[in-house]
Design an enzyme around this catalytic site. Structure first.
Site, mmCIF file in Angstrom:
data_model
loop_
_atom_site.group_PDB
_atom_site.id
_atom_site.type_symbol
_atom_site.label_atom_id
_atom_site.label_comp_id
_atom_site.label_asym_id
_atom_site.label_seq_id
_atom_site.Cartn_x
_atom_site.Cartn_y
_atom_site.Cartn_z
ATOM 1 N N ARG A 1 20.559 -68.195 -48.580
ATOM 2 C CA ARG A 1 21.210 -67.183 -48.173
ATOM 3 C C ARG A 1 20.361 -66.099 -48.107
ATOM 4 O O ARG A 1 20.018 -65.270 -47.055
ATOM 5 C CB ARG A 1 22.604 -67.187 -48.902
ATOM 6 C CG ARG A 1 23.651 -66.078 -48.203
ATOM 7 C CD ARG A 1 23.395 -64.719 -48.184
ATOM 8 N NE ARG A 1 23.386 -64.130 -49.473
ATOM 9 C CZ ARG A 1 22.675 -62.959 -49.836
ATOM 10 N NH1 ARG A 1 22.484 -62.076 -49.019
ATOM 11 N NH2 ARG A 1 22.568 -62.499 -51.269
ATOM 12 N N CYS B 1 16.095 -57.637 -47.495
ATOM 13 C CA CYS B 1 17.234 -56.835 -46.769
ATOM 14 C C CYS B 1 16.675 -56.544 -45.660
ATOM 15 O O CYS B 1 15.754 -55.468 -45.597
ATOM 16 C CB CYS B 1 17.934 -55.980 -47.763
ATOM 17 S SG CYS B 1 19.282 -55.240 -46.900
#
Ligand code: ZN
Length: 310
Positions: free
Chosen positions: A17, A244
């Site tokens: 993920r 991110c």
């Protein structure tokens, strides 16, 4: 001062993920299944297999329901997914995930950029997820993960008091677990020890996990600091992939294999077979051509003392 370290620790693999979400090449579902199977074979017992966000937003993670179904066939594997909102939570409940992780950013600027909600709006959403979970009768746990807990690329300083206020708010809203994440590599061992200690006083055993990125090379030092205040569950991604998209400059998570090595070297049991894990990392490097994998253990290999012990 000699500290009592936990005898056991859990490594939650988040590469499928957190790692893959920042990688453009879509990994085929079969390959993800092979990754989950091999990680399980190497002794990993907690895996975050994907995220229930809108598939159009993240095509890389569109197969999460299939992966939950597959992962649930492996006996004793605890299957986590990330969900950003109630709709995602409903999908996670329907899929039968063991835990759904709701990311909340303590930095208001990061929260608005990443989730298009203020931190308190995320807390309110967690309350709705809790109601949905309870109504469904599912055993799925809800974890509120407080990100940018040590600082934020967009906002700069994040006040520890604000992080702790949000920890309390998440618990009040019905989160079963809370965790702290250093999303962009601003943490250092001292701030980790202080903040986790204070969070522990609020959350007790519901303080579940520490999530460190190695952006500035301090991830393992931060793990050690967290271990010293009794944290025994850590997120990590194989080959240190991940970052991110809304935190410019953020590089990967702490590498699973380096973390597993450090814990093994300190006689902290993770149940992980390092030789098998390194073999999987080698496969991962062929699955992600052109991507930079991180981590020192893969470069140097296992020292003889550990290679024979596992
Ligand atoms: Zn991360």
């Amino acid at each position: 001062m000699a500290c009592q370290l936990p005898p056991r620790a859990v490594i939650r693999e988040v590469g499928l993920r957190d790692g893959l979400q920042s990688i453009a090449t879509v990994m085929p579902t079969d390959r993800k299944r092979a990754w989950i199977a091999a990680a399980f074979d190497a002794g990993v017992r907690e895996i975050e297999v994907g995220s229930f966000v809108r598939p159009r937003l993240l095509p890389q993670l569109a197969d999460t329901a299939e992966l939950v179904a597959y992962a649930k066939t492996l006996p004793g594997l605890f299957v986590s997914v990330l969900v950003p909102n109630l709709k995602g939570a409903q999908r996670a409940l329907a899929a039968g995930a063991d835990l759904l992780l709701v990311p909340l950013s303590a930095s208001r600027a990061h929260s608005l950029a990443n989730l298009r909600k203020t931190p308190d709006e995320v807390v309110a959403e967690v309350a709705r997820m809790r109601a949905a979970r309870d109504a469904s009768g599912a055993k799925t746990l809800i974890e509120g993960g407080v990100g940018t807990a040590f600082g934020c690329t967009l906002q700069g300083r994040v006040e520890p008091d604000e992080v702790l206020r949000l920890v309390q708010a998440l618990l009040d809203a019905g989160a079963d677990r809370v965790s702290l994440a250093d999303t962009v590599g601003f943490a250092d061992p001292q701030s980790v020890a202080t903040l986790f200690e204070r969070a522990r006083r609020i959350a007790g055993d519901r303080l579940w996990c520490a999530h460190f990125h190695d952006t500035r090379g301090l991830a393992l030092a931060n793990v050690y600091a967290a271990l010293q205040v009794g944290i025994a569950r850590f997120d990590a991604s194989l080959g240190g992939i991940g970052g991110c998209p809304h935190a410019p400059g953020a590089s990967g998570n702490v590498a699973t294999e380096d973390l597993a090595f450090m814990l093994a070297a300190m006689d902290i049991d993770t149940g992980i077979d390092l030789t098998r894990l390194l073999a999987l990392r080698k496969r991962l490097s062929t699955w992600l051509p052109g991507e930079t994998l991180h981590g020192a253990l893969a470069r140097a290999g296992l020292p003889a003392t550990l290679a024979t012990a596992v």
